[in-house]
Design an enzyme around this catalytic site. Structure first.
Site, PDB file in Angstrom:
ATOM      1  N   SER A 108       0.827  -1.190   0.000  1.00 14.70           N
ATOM      2  CA  SER A 108       0.000   0.000   0.000  1.00 14.70           C
ATOM      3  C   SER A 108       0.871   1.254   0.000  1.00 14.70           C
ATOM      4  O   SER A 108       2.090   1.170   0.038  1.00 14.70           O
ATOM      5  CB  SER A 108      -0.908   0.014   1.226  1.00 14.70           C
ATOM      6  OG  SER A 108      -0.118   0.191   2.385  1.00 14.70           O
ATOM      7  N   LYS A 109       0.228   2.379  -0.017  1.00 14.71           N
ATOM      8  CA  LYS A 109       0.928   3.675  -0.020  1.00 14.71           C
ATOM      9  C   LYS A 109       1.976   3.757   1.078  1.00 14.71           C
ATOM     10  O   LYS A 109       3.051   4.296   0.906  1.00 14.71           O
ATOM     11  CB  LYS A 109      -0.092   4.799   0.214  1.00 14.71           C
ATOM     12  CG  LYS A 109      -0.873   5.172  -1.023  1.00 14.71           C
ATOM     13  CD  LYS A 109      -0.545   6.591  -1.411  1.00 14.71           C
ATOM     14  CE  LYS A 109      -1.353   7.097  -2.588  1.00 14.71           C
ATOM     15  NZ  LYS A 109      -1.984   6.135  -3.433  1.00 14.71           N
ATOM     16  N   ARG A 110       1.594   3.234   2.218  1.00 15.35           N
ATOM     17  CA  ARG A 110       2.432   3.230   3.395  1.00 15.35           C
ATOM     18  C   ARG A 110       3.822   2.652   3.131  1.00 15.35           C
ATOM     19  O   ARG A 110       4.790   3.003   3.768  1.00 15.35           O
ATOM     20  CB  ARG A 110       1.697   2.381   4.435  1.00 15.35           C
ATOM     21  CG  ARG A 110       2.161   2.391   5.824  1.00 15.35           C
ATOM     22  CD  ARG A 110       1.039   1.852   6.698  1.00 15.35           C
ATOM     23  NE  ARG A 110       0.594   0.524   6.267  1.00 15.35           N
ATOM     24  CZ  ARG A 110       1.260  -0.591   6.547  1.00 15.35           C
ATOM     25  NH1 ARG A 110       2.369  -0.549   7.223  1.00 15.35           N
ATOM     26  NH2 ARG A 110       0.812  -1.759   6.143  1.00 15.35           N
TER      27      ARG A 110
END
Length: 513
Positions: free
Chosen positions: A250-252
């Site tokens: 994910s973006k994280r």
RNA sequence: GCUCCCUUCGUCUAUCGGUUAGGACACCAGAUUUUCAAUUUGGUAAGACGGGUUCGACUCCCGUAGGGAGCGCCA
């Protein structure tokens, strides 16, 4: 490149990549596309593209454009024109009508509210939610006039549906766990699991290679194939790519869009190489050309377990590719990279502190210390262009030995656009003490007398100077570096001087002497 | 909750019943060096756990644990 068919008698292989244009190309999707592409190229078959744009709410033209651009950037060329799924709705409805006429499907008048209630009840009773529509066997004459029906596939309630997956092996799903799937919504729009089957069949797809997240769809899709009497394609469900912590990417984790990897300064060839090794291997081979990957790639060598994305390994690979790439080509890649780098403000938002620093962000921070007026990759690119390709290309050889990503390369180029008098960073300023100033003064006189202005001539001058002064080369070279670049780290100083040119180099030295 | 899938060094992986369990990245130490790299030499580090099957199991089977995916008139 092998364009020979796998074997003479076997029918040509047709693979496809079917992204949904509800966002940019996810890096996991890029790998799925790569595997499909590699397999098609390996077998001399075709690699087709289908845009699954049936979700009218979320599908956007700009995403289609972005996805195609990312695939091109990655070097994954597809055969023929992309097929847009929504445009084929009539065909999907026709096939549904055929199924209806044959009695393999039926109209279901269950409303969304009724369905929601059934679902809630199932959850409350902790039993699996399997819809059993009363309309499966009801008299159509009793249908409520005001409800627009969906069309459901009439599937077997007993027995089992088996998928012989090329990666996952034999996967068995009891039919009782599968309800009668909706193939046409009440508004007449086909559903995904139905449209996919019709399209794959019509496109002549022989091998479906996709993420394991689609594995359970396969049983449902198999039922559609069977109802239609169509031959099943071979299925290969490849494991997913996870972030460094094992959770879904994910973006994280730093980045999920393929375009972000371009901005972070990874070369398409390096990314291809890295992605290919995620879940697939060919013995101990780590670095290989695309031609080799095509020659070697086979589905049987794809593993079953999910892989974690490792930026360190990607960066190392990328460094290898940077070193192998010609200066002119590198400059082109650098341009494409910088063109996609936004401002630092854009980049700081989403990224987790624990994930590795993004090379593009790091570059921007460094640019801010040298040229605060340049706030984005685009602005930096303009400044580089003002320097001219000749100088940039001349500076690359000594730089590319030490860079792992394109932004690192750009950071190494920064001394070219630094403005006089240079702002020295703390460590560099410390290096220029009284002794150093004296040495610089002595050197300047000798440089001014230099006949030749190239790295080896300059090095000879400095070595001789150091020797006559009884100094170690480092004691002289480090202040030089500091005065010329404002930093304590740079490519070899003599290369720097040569690229800078006599006039600029001397001026910078005089600024500090 | 239900269904399905996965499990070798920190990470990516090799091994397709018999290996001192190999390679790559990362990490550590040395060499080299005008800095940083690159290069180079060496090193640390793994079969989740418990049962079987077998002369022999990382490899086959079962169970446990952990992780993942799917369960929509989304794709």
């Amino acid at each position: 490149m092998s364009d020979k068919p796998h074997s003479k008698s076997a029918p040509a292989i047709v693979t496809r990549f079917a992204p949904s244009p509800t966002g940019t190309l996810h890096i996991g999707g890029a790998r799925t596309a790569l595997f499909n592409w590699l397999y098609a190229r390996h077998t001399g078959g075709k690699f087709l593209l289908r845009i699954e744009d049936t979700d009218r709410e979320r599908s956007k033209d700009e995403h289609v454009t972005a996805i195609l651009a990312s695939l091109k950037w990655l070097g994954l060329d597809w055969d023929g024109e992309p097929l847009f799924q929504f445009a084929r709705a009539d065909r999907h409805r026709a096939v549904a009508a055929q199924l209806l006429a044959a009695g393999s499907a039926y109209k279901c008048y269950l409303t969304p509210d009724e369905l929601a209630a059934m679902r809630a009840k199932a959850e409350a009773e902790k039993r699996p939610y399997v819809v059993e529509s009363p309309w499966r066997d009801a008299d159509p004459a009793t249908a409520p006039a005001h409800v627009k029906p969906t069309v459901r596939l009439r599937t077997a309630r007993t027995g089992e549906t088996v998928t012989n997956d090329q990666v996952q092996g034999r996967v068995v799903v009891p039919n009782k766990d599968l309800d009668d799937m909706i193939i046409l919504r009440s508004d007449g729009a086909p559903t995904y699991n139905f449209a996919v089957v019709v399209d794959d069949h019509d496109m002549g797809v022989t091998n479906v290679i996709r993420g394991v997240d689609h594995l359970t769809n396969t049983a449902r899709q198999t039922q559609v194939y069977n109802a239609l009497g169509w031959e099943l394609p071979a299925f290969a469900h490849i494991p997913l790519v996870h972030g460094g912590d094992g959770a879904k990417l994910s973006k994280r984790h730093g980045a999920q869009g393929t375009d972000e990897y371009r901005s972070m300064g990874y070369l398409p060839a390096a990314l291809r190489n890295y992605l290919a090794r995620l879940g697939w291997s060919h013995g101990d081979d780590e670095i290989f050309s695309t031609e080799q990957a095509i020659a070697w790639f086979d589905i049987v060598d794809v593993g079953k377990s999910a892989a974690r994305f490792d930026f360190a390994k990607l960066s190392d690979l990328n460094g290898n590719y940077i070193r192998q790439t010609s200066d002119a080509e590198l400059l082109e890649h650098l341009r494409a990279c910088l063109a996609g780098v936004g401002s630092a403000a854009d980049l700081t938002i989403a990224v987790d502190l624990k994930s590795p620093a993004r090379p593009d962000l790091k570059l921007l921070k460094e640019v801010a210390t040298v040229r605060p007026d340049l706030v984005s990759g685009v602005a930096l690119l303009a400044a580089f262009d003002a320097v001219g390709a000749t100088k940039l290309v001349a500076a690359l050889p000594s730089l590319k030995e030490r860079a792992r990503t394109l932004p690192e390369l750009a950071a190494g180029l920064l001394y070219l656009i630094a403005q006089r008098p240079l702002k020295l960073d703390d460590k560099a300023a410390k290096l220029i003490d009284a002794d150093a100033k004296q040495a610089l003064a002595g050197l300047i006189a000798r440089f001014e007398a230099a006949e030749m202005w190239d790295a080896s001539a300059l090095e000879a001058i400095v070595r001789e100077f150091a020797e006559t002064q009884g100094l170690k080369l480092g004691r002289v070279a480090q202040p030089l570096r500091a005065a010329l670049t404002g930093r304590t780290v740079s490519p070899p100083v003599f290369d720097v001087m040569a690229v800078l040119g006599r006039e600029e180099a001397l001026a910078r030295l005089k600024d500090q002497a």
